[in-house]
Design an enzyme around this catalytic site. Structure first.
Site, PDB file in Angstrom:
ATOM      1  N   GLY A  10       1.321   1.408  -2.110  1.00 17.19           N
ATOM      2  CA  GLY A  10       2.777   0.776  -1.768  1.00 17.19           C
ATOM      3  C   GLY A  10       2.512  -0.576  -0.906  1.00 17.19           C
ATOM      4  O   GLY A  10       2.600  -0.521   0.166  1.00 17.19           O
ATOM      5  N   THR A  11       1.780  -1.580  -1.601  1.00 13.04           N
ATOM      6  CA  THR A  11       1.566  -2.702  -0.720  1.00 13.04           C
ATOM      7  C   THR A  11       2.548  -3.551  -0.605  1.00 13.04           C
ATOM      8  O   THR A  11       2.396  -4.858  -1.336  1.00 13.04           O
ATOM      9  CB  THR A  11       0.366  -3.298  -1.326  1.00 13.04           C
ATOM     10  OG1 THR A  11      -0.996  -2.523  -1.615  1.00 13.04           O
ATOM     11  CG2 THR A  11      -0.320  -4.393  -0.451  1.00 13.04           C
ATOM     12  N   GLY A  12       3.645  -3.517  -0.127  1.00 14.74           N
ATOM     13  CA  GLY A  12       4.849  -4.256   0.132  1.00 14.74           C
ATOM     14  C   GLY A  12       4.790  -4.872   1.273  1.00 14.74           C
ATOM     15  O   GLY A  12       3.665  -5.460   2.015  1.00 14.74           O
ATOM     16  N   GLY A  15       2.986  -2.026   3.872  1.00 12.00           N
ATOM     17  CA  GLY A  15       1.603  -1.843   3.604  1.00 12.00           C
ATOM     18  C   GLY A  15       0.808  -3.103   3.323  1.00 12.00           C
ATOM     19  O   GLY A  15      -0.537  -3.137   3.791  1.00 12.00           O
ATOM     20  N   LYS A 188      13.000   7.068  15.549  1.00 18.24           N
ATOM     21  CA  LYS A 188      13.208   5.827  14.531  1.00 18.24           C
ATOM     22  C   LYS A 188      14.534   6.127  13.796  1.00 18.24           C
ATOM     23  O   LYS A 188      14.864   4.956  13.439  1.00 18.24           O
ATOM     24  CB  LYS A 188      11.889   6.000  13.465  1.00 18.24           C
ATOM     25  CG  LYS A 188      11.876   4.975  12.595  1.00 18.24           C
ATOM     26  CD  LYS A 188      11.423   3.747  13.175  1.00 18.24           C
ATOM     27  CE  LYS A 188      11.645   2.565  12.177  1.00 18.24           C
ATOM     28  NZ  LYS A 188      10.647   2.702  10.971  1.00 18.24           N
TER      29      LYS A 188
END
Length: 310
Positions: A10-12, A15, A188
């Site tokens: 999940g390279t958003g 990431g 959180k």
């Protein structure tokens, strides 16, 4: 200590930032992309950051996990709405001694994943960061950036955990390892519950919510209700924590949280993990978070009606 290999699933906005920082510092990082794969493979990743801009070329990018190597540390940074796909996605890249870290929002995520990986070391990562993906291969990191982690059932390999901590610190990421996953998840939520939902329902950003007395009071009420639910569920959150979150947001750059961006881009919102799970768990412990549940119901209406009409 041994050099660890990292996979970013999940390279958003999240990431890409944390994985990008690790890669920039010389770590062995493998990035999973889907729609942005061709662009990033050809052009790399560009990050505009308050801590210094950087660009990564010649990244190790993949469009499926079957082609990725098995890695020591797997950073799951995709939205929790896709977590039902995780068992199949992670199977090709998990080793017997891999650590899976869920850098996601919500409650109960690690326990759910442990059903599919009962013998794996699983950690939760709580990111306090203002980061957005503005276009393919382009991320803007506007503020903050700290990452706090804790391990499910306090089960972990000490040498690996220390190396992960050292790697993030060498990557210029403020990193804290704690020993109470339940407390950190609830802490959180004290921020996520009011700001994620209200920016969608009221069509606004964090700064405008804080400037209006009525919405600021509503935020405070939602935070205090979340703290009550947290304490009923065994999370010892201090009395001054709500004021600390309000002050941090006062000093934050104007920001549209991830749920607002998901809504604006017609994506599924993380209602179950951020709202439904905490409401259910708090109620089971004897605390009914009435205003949080009302916000959850409003978001479900938007998701099921207005969202689907777009």
């Amino acid at each position: 200590m041994r050099k660890l290999s990292y996979a970013v699933i999940g390279t958003g906005a999240i990431g890409g930032y944390y994985g990008g920082r690790l890669a920039l510092s010389g770590q062995d990082v493998h990035f999973l992309y889907h729609s942005e794969y061709d662009y990033v493979k050809a052009n790399g990743l560009d990050v505009k950051s308050v801590n210094g801009d950087f660009h990564l070329n010649n990244m190790q990018v993949y469009n499926n996990t079957e082609s990725m190597p098995k890695c020591d540390v797997i950073l799951v940074c995709m939205k929790s709405t896709q977590n039902d796909k995780l068992p199949q996605m992670l199977a090709p890249i998990v080793k017997d001694d891999s650590t899976i870290m869920l850098i996601q929002n919500g409650l109960g995520l690690e326990q759910e994943l442990a059903k599919s990986f009962p013998n794996q070391v699983i950690a939760g990562g709580m990111a306090f960061i203002c980061s957005s993906r503005v276009s393919p291969g382009h991320i803007i990191h506007a503020d903050y950036g700290a990452l706090t982690t804790a391990y499910l059932n306090n089960k972990y390999d000490e040498e690996t955990a220390e190396q992960i901590k050292a790697d993030f610190k060498n990557a210029n990421v403020p990193y804290t390892q704690g020993d109470d996953l339940n407390m950190f998840r609830w802490r959180k939520l004290v921020w996520n519950i009011p700001y994620n939902g209200l920016t969608v329902v009221l069509r606004t950003t964090t700064d405008k919510l804080m400037q209006n007395p009525a919405s600021r009071q509503l935020i405070t009420d939602l935070m205090e209700e979340t703290v009550a639910g947290a304490r009923a569920c065994g999370a010892n959150i201090k009395d001054d924590f709500v004021q600390k979150m309000l002050s941090n947001t006062d000093n934050m750059e104007p920001y549209a949280p991830s749920m607002r961006l998901d809504y604006d881009n017609h994506r599924q919102m993380e209602i179950r993990a951020i709202y439904s799970n905490p409401v259910k768990m708090a109620k089971a412990a004897g605390v009914h978070m009435h205003k949080v549940e009302m916000l959850e119901q409003q978001l479900r209406f938007i998701q099921e009606n207005e969202y689907n009409a777009k």
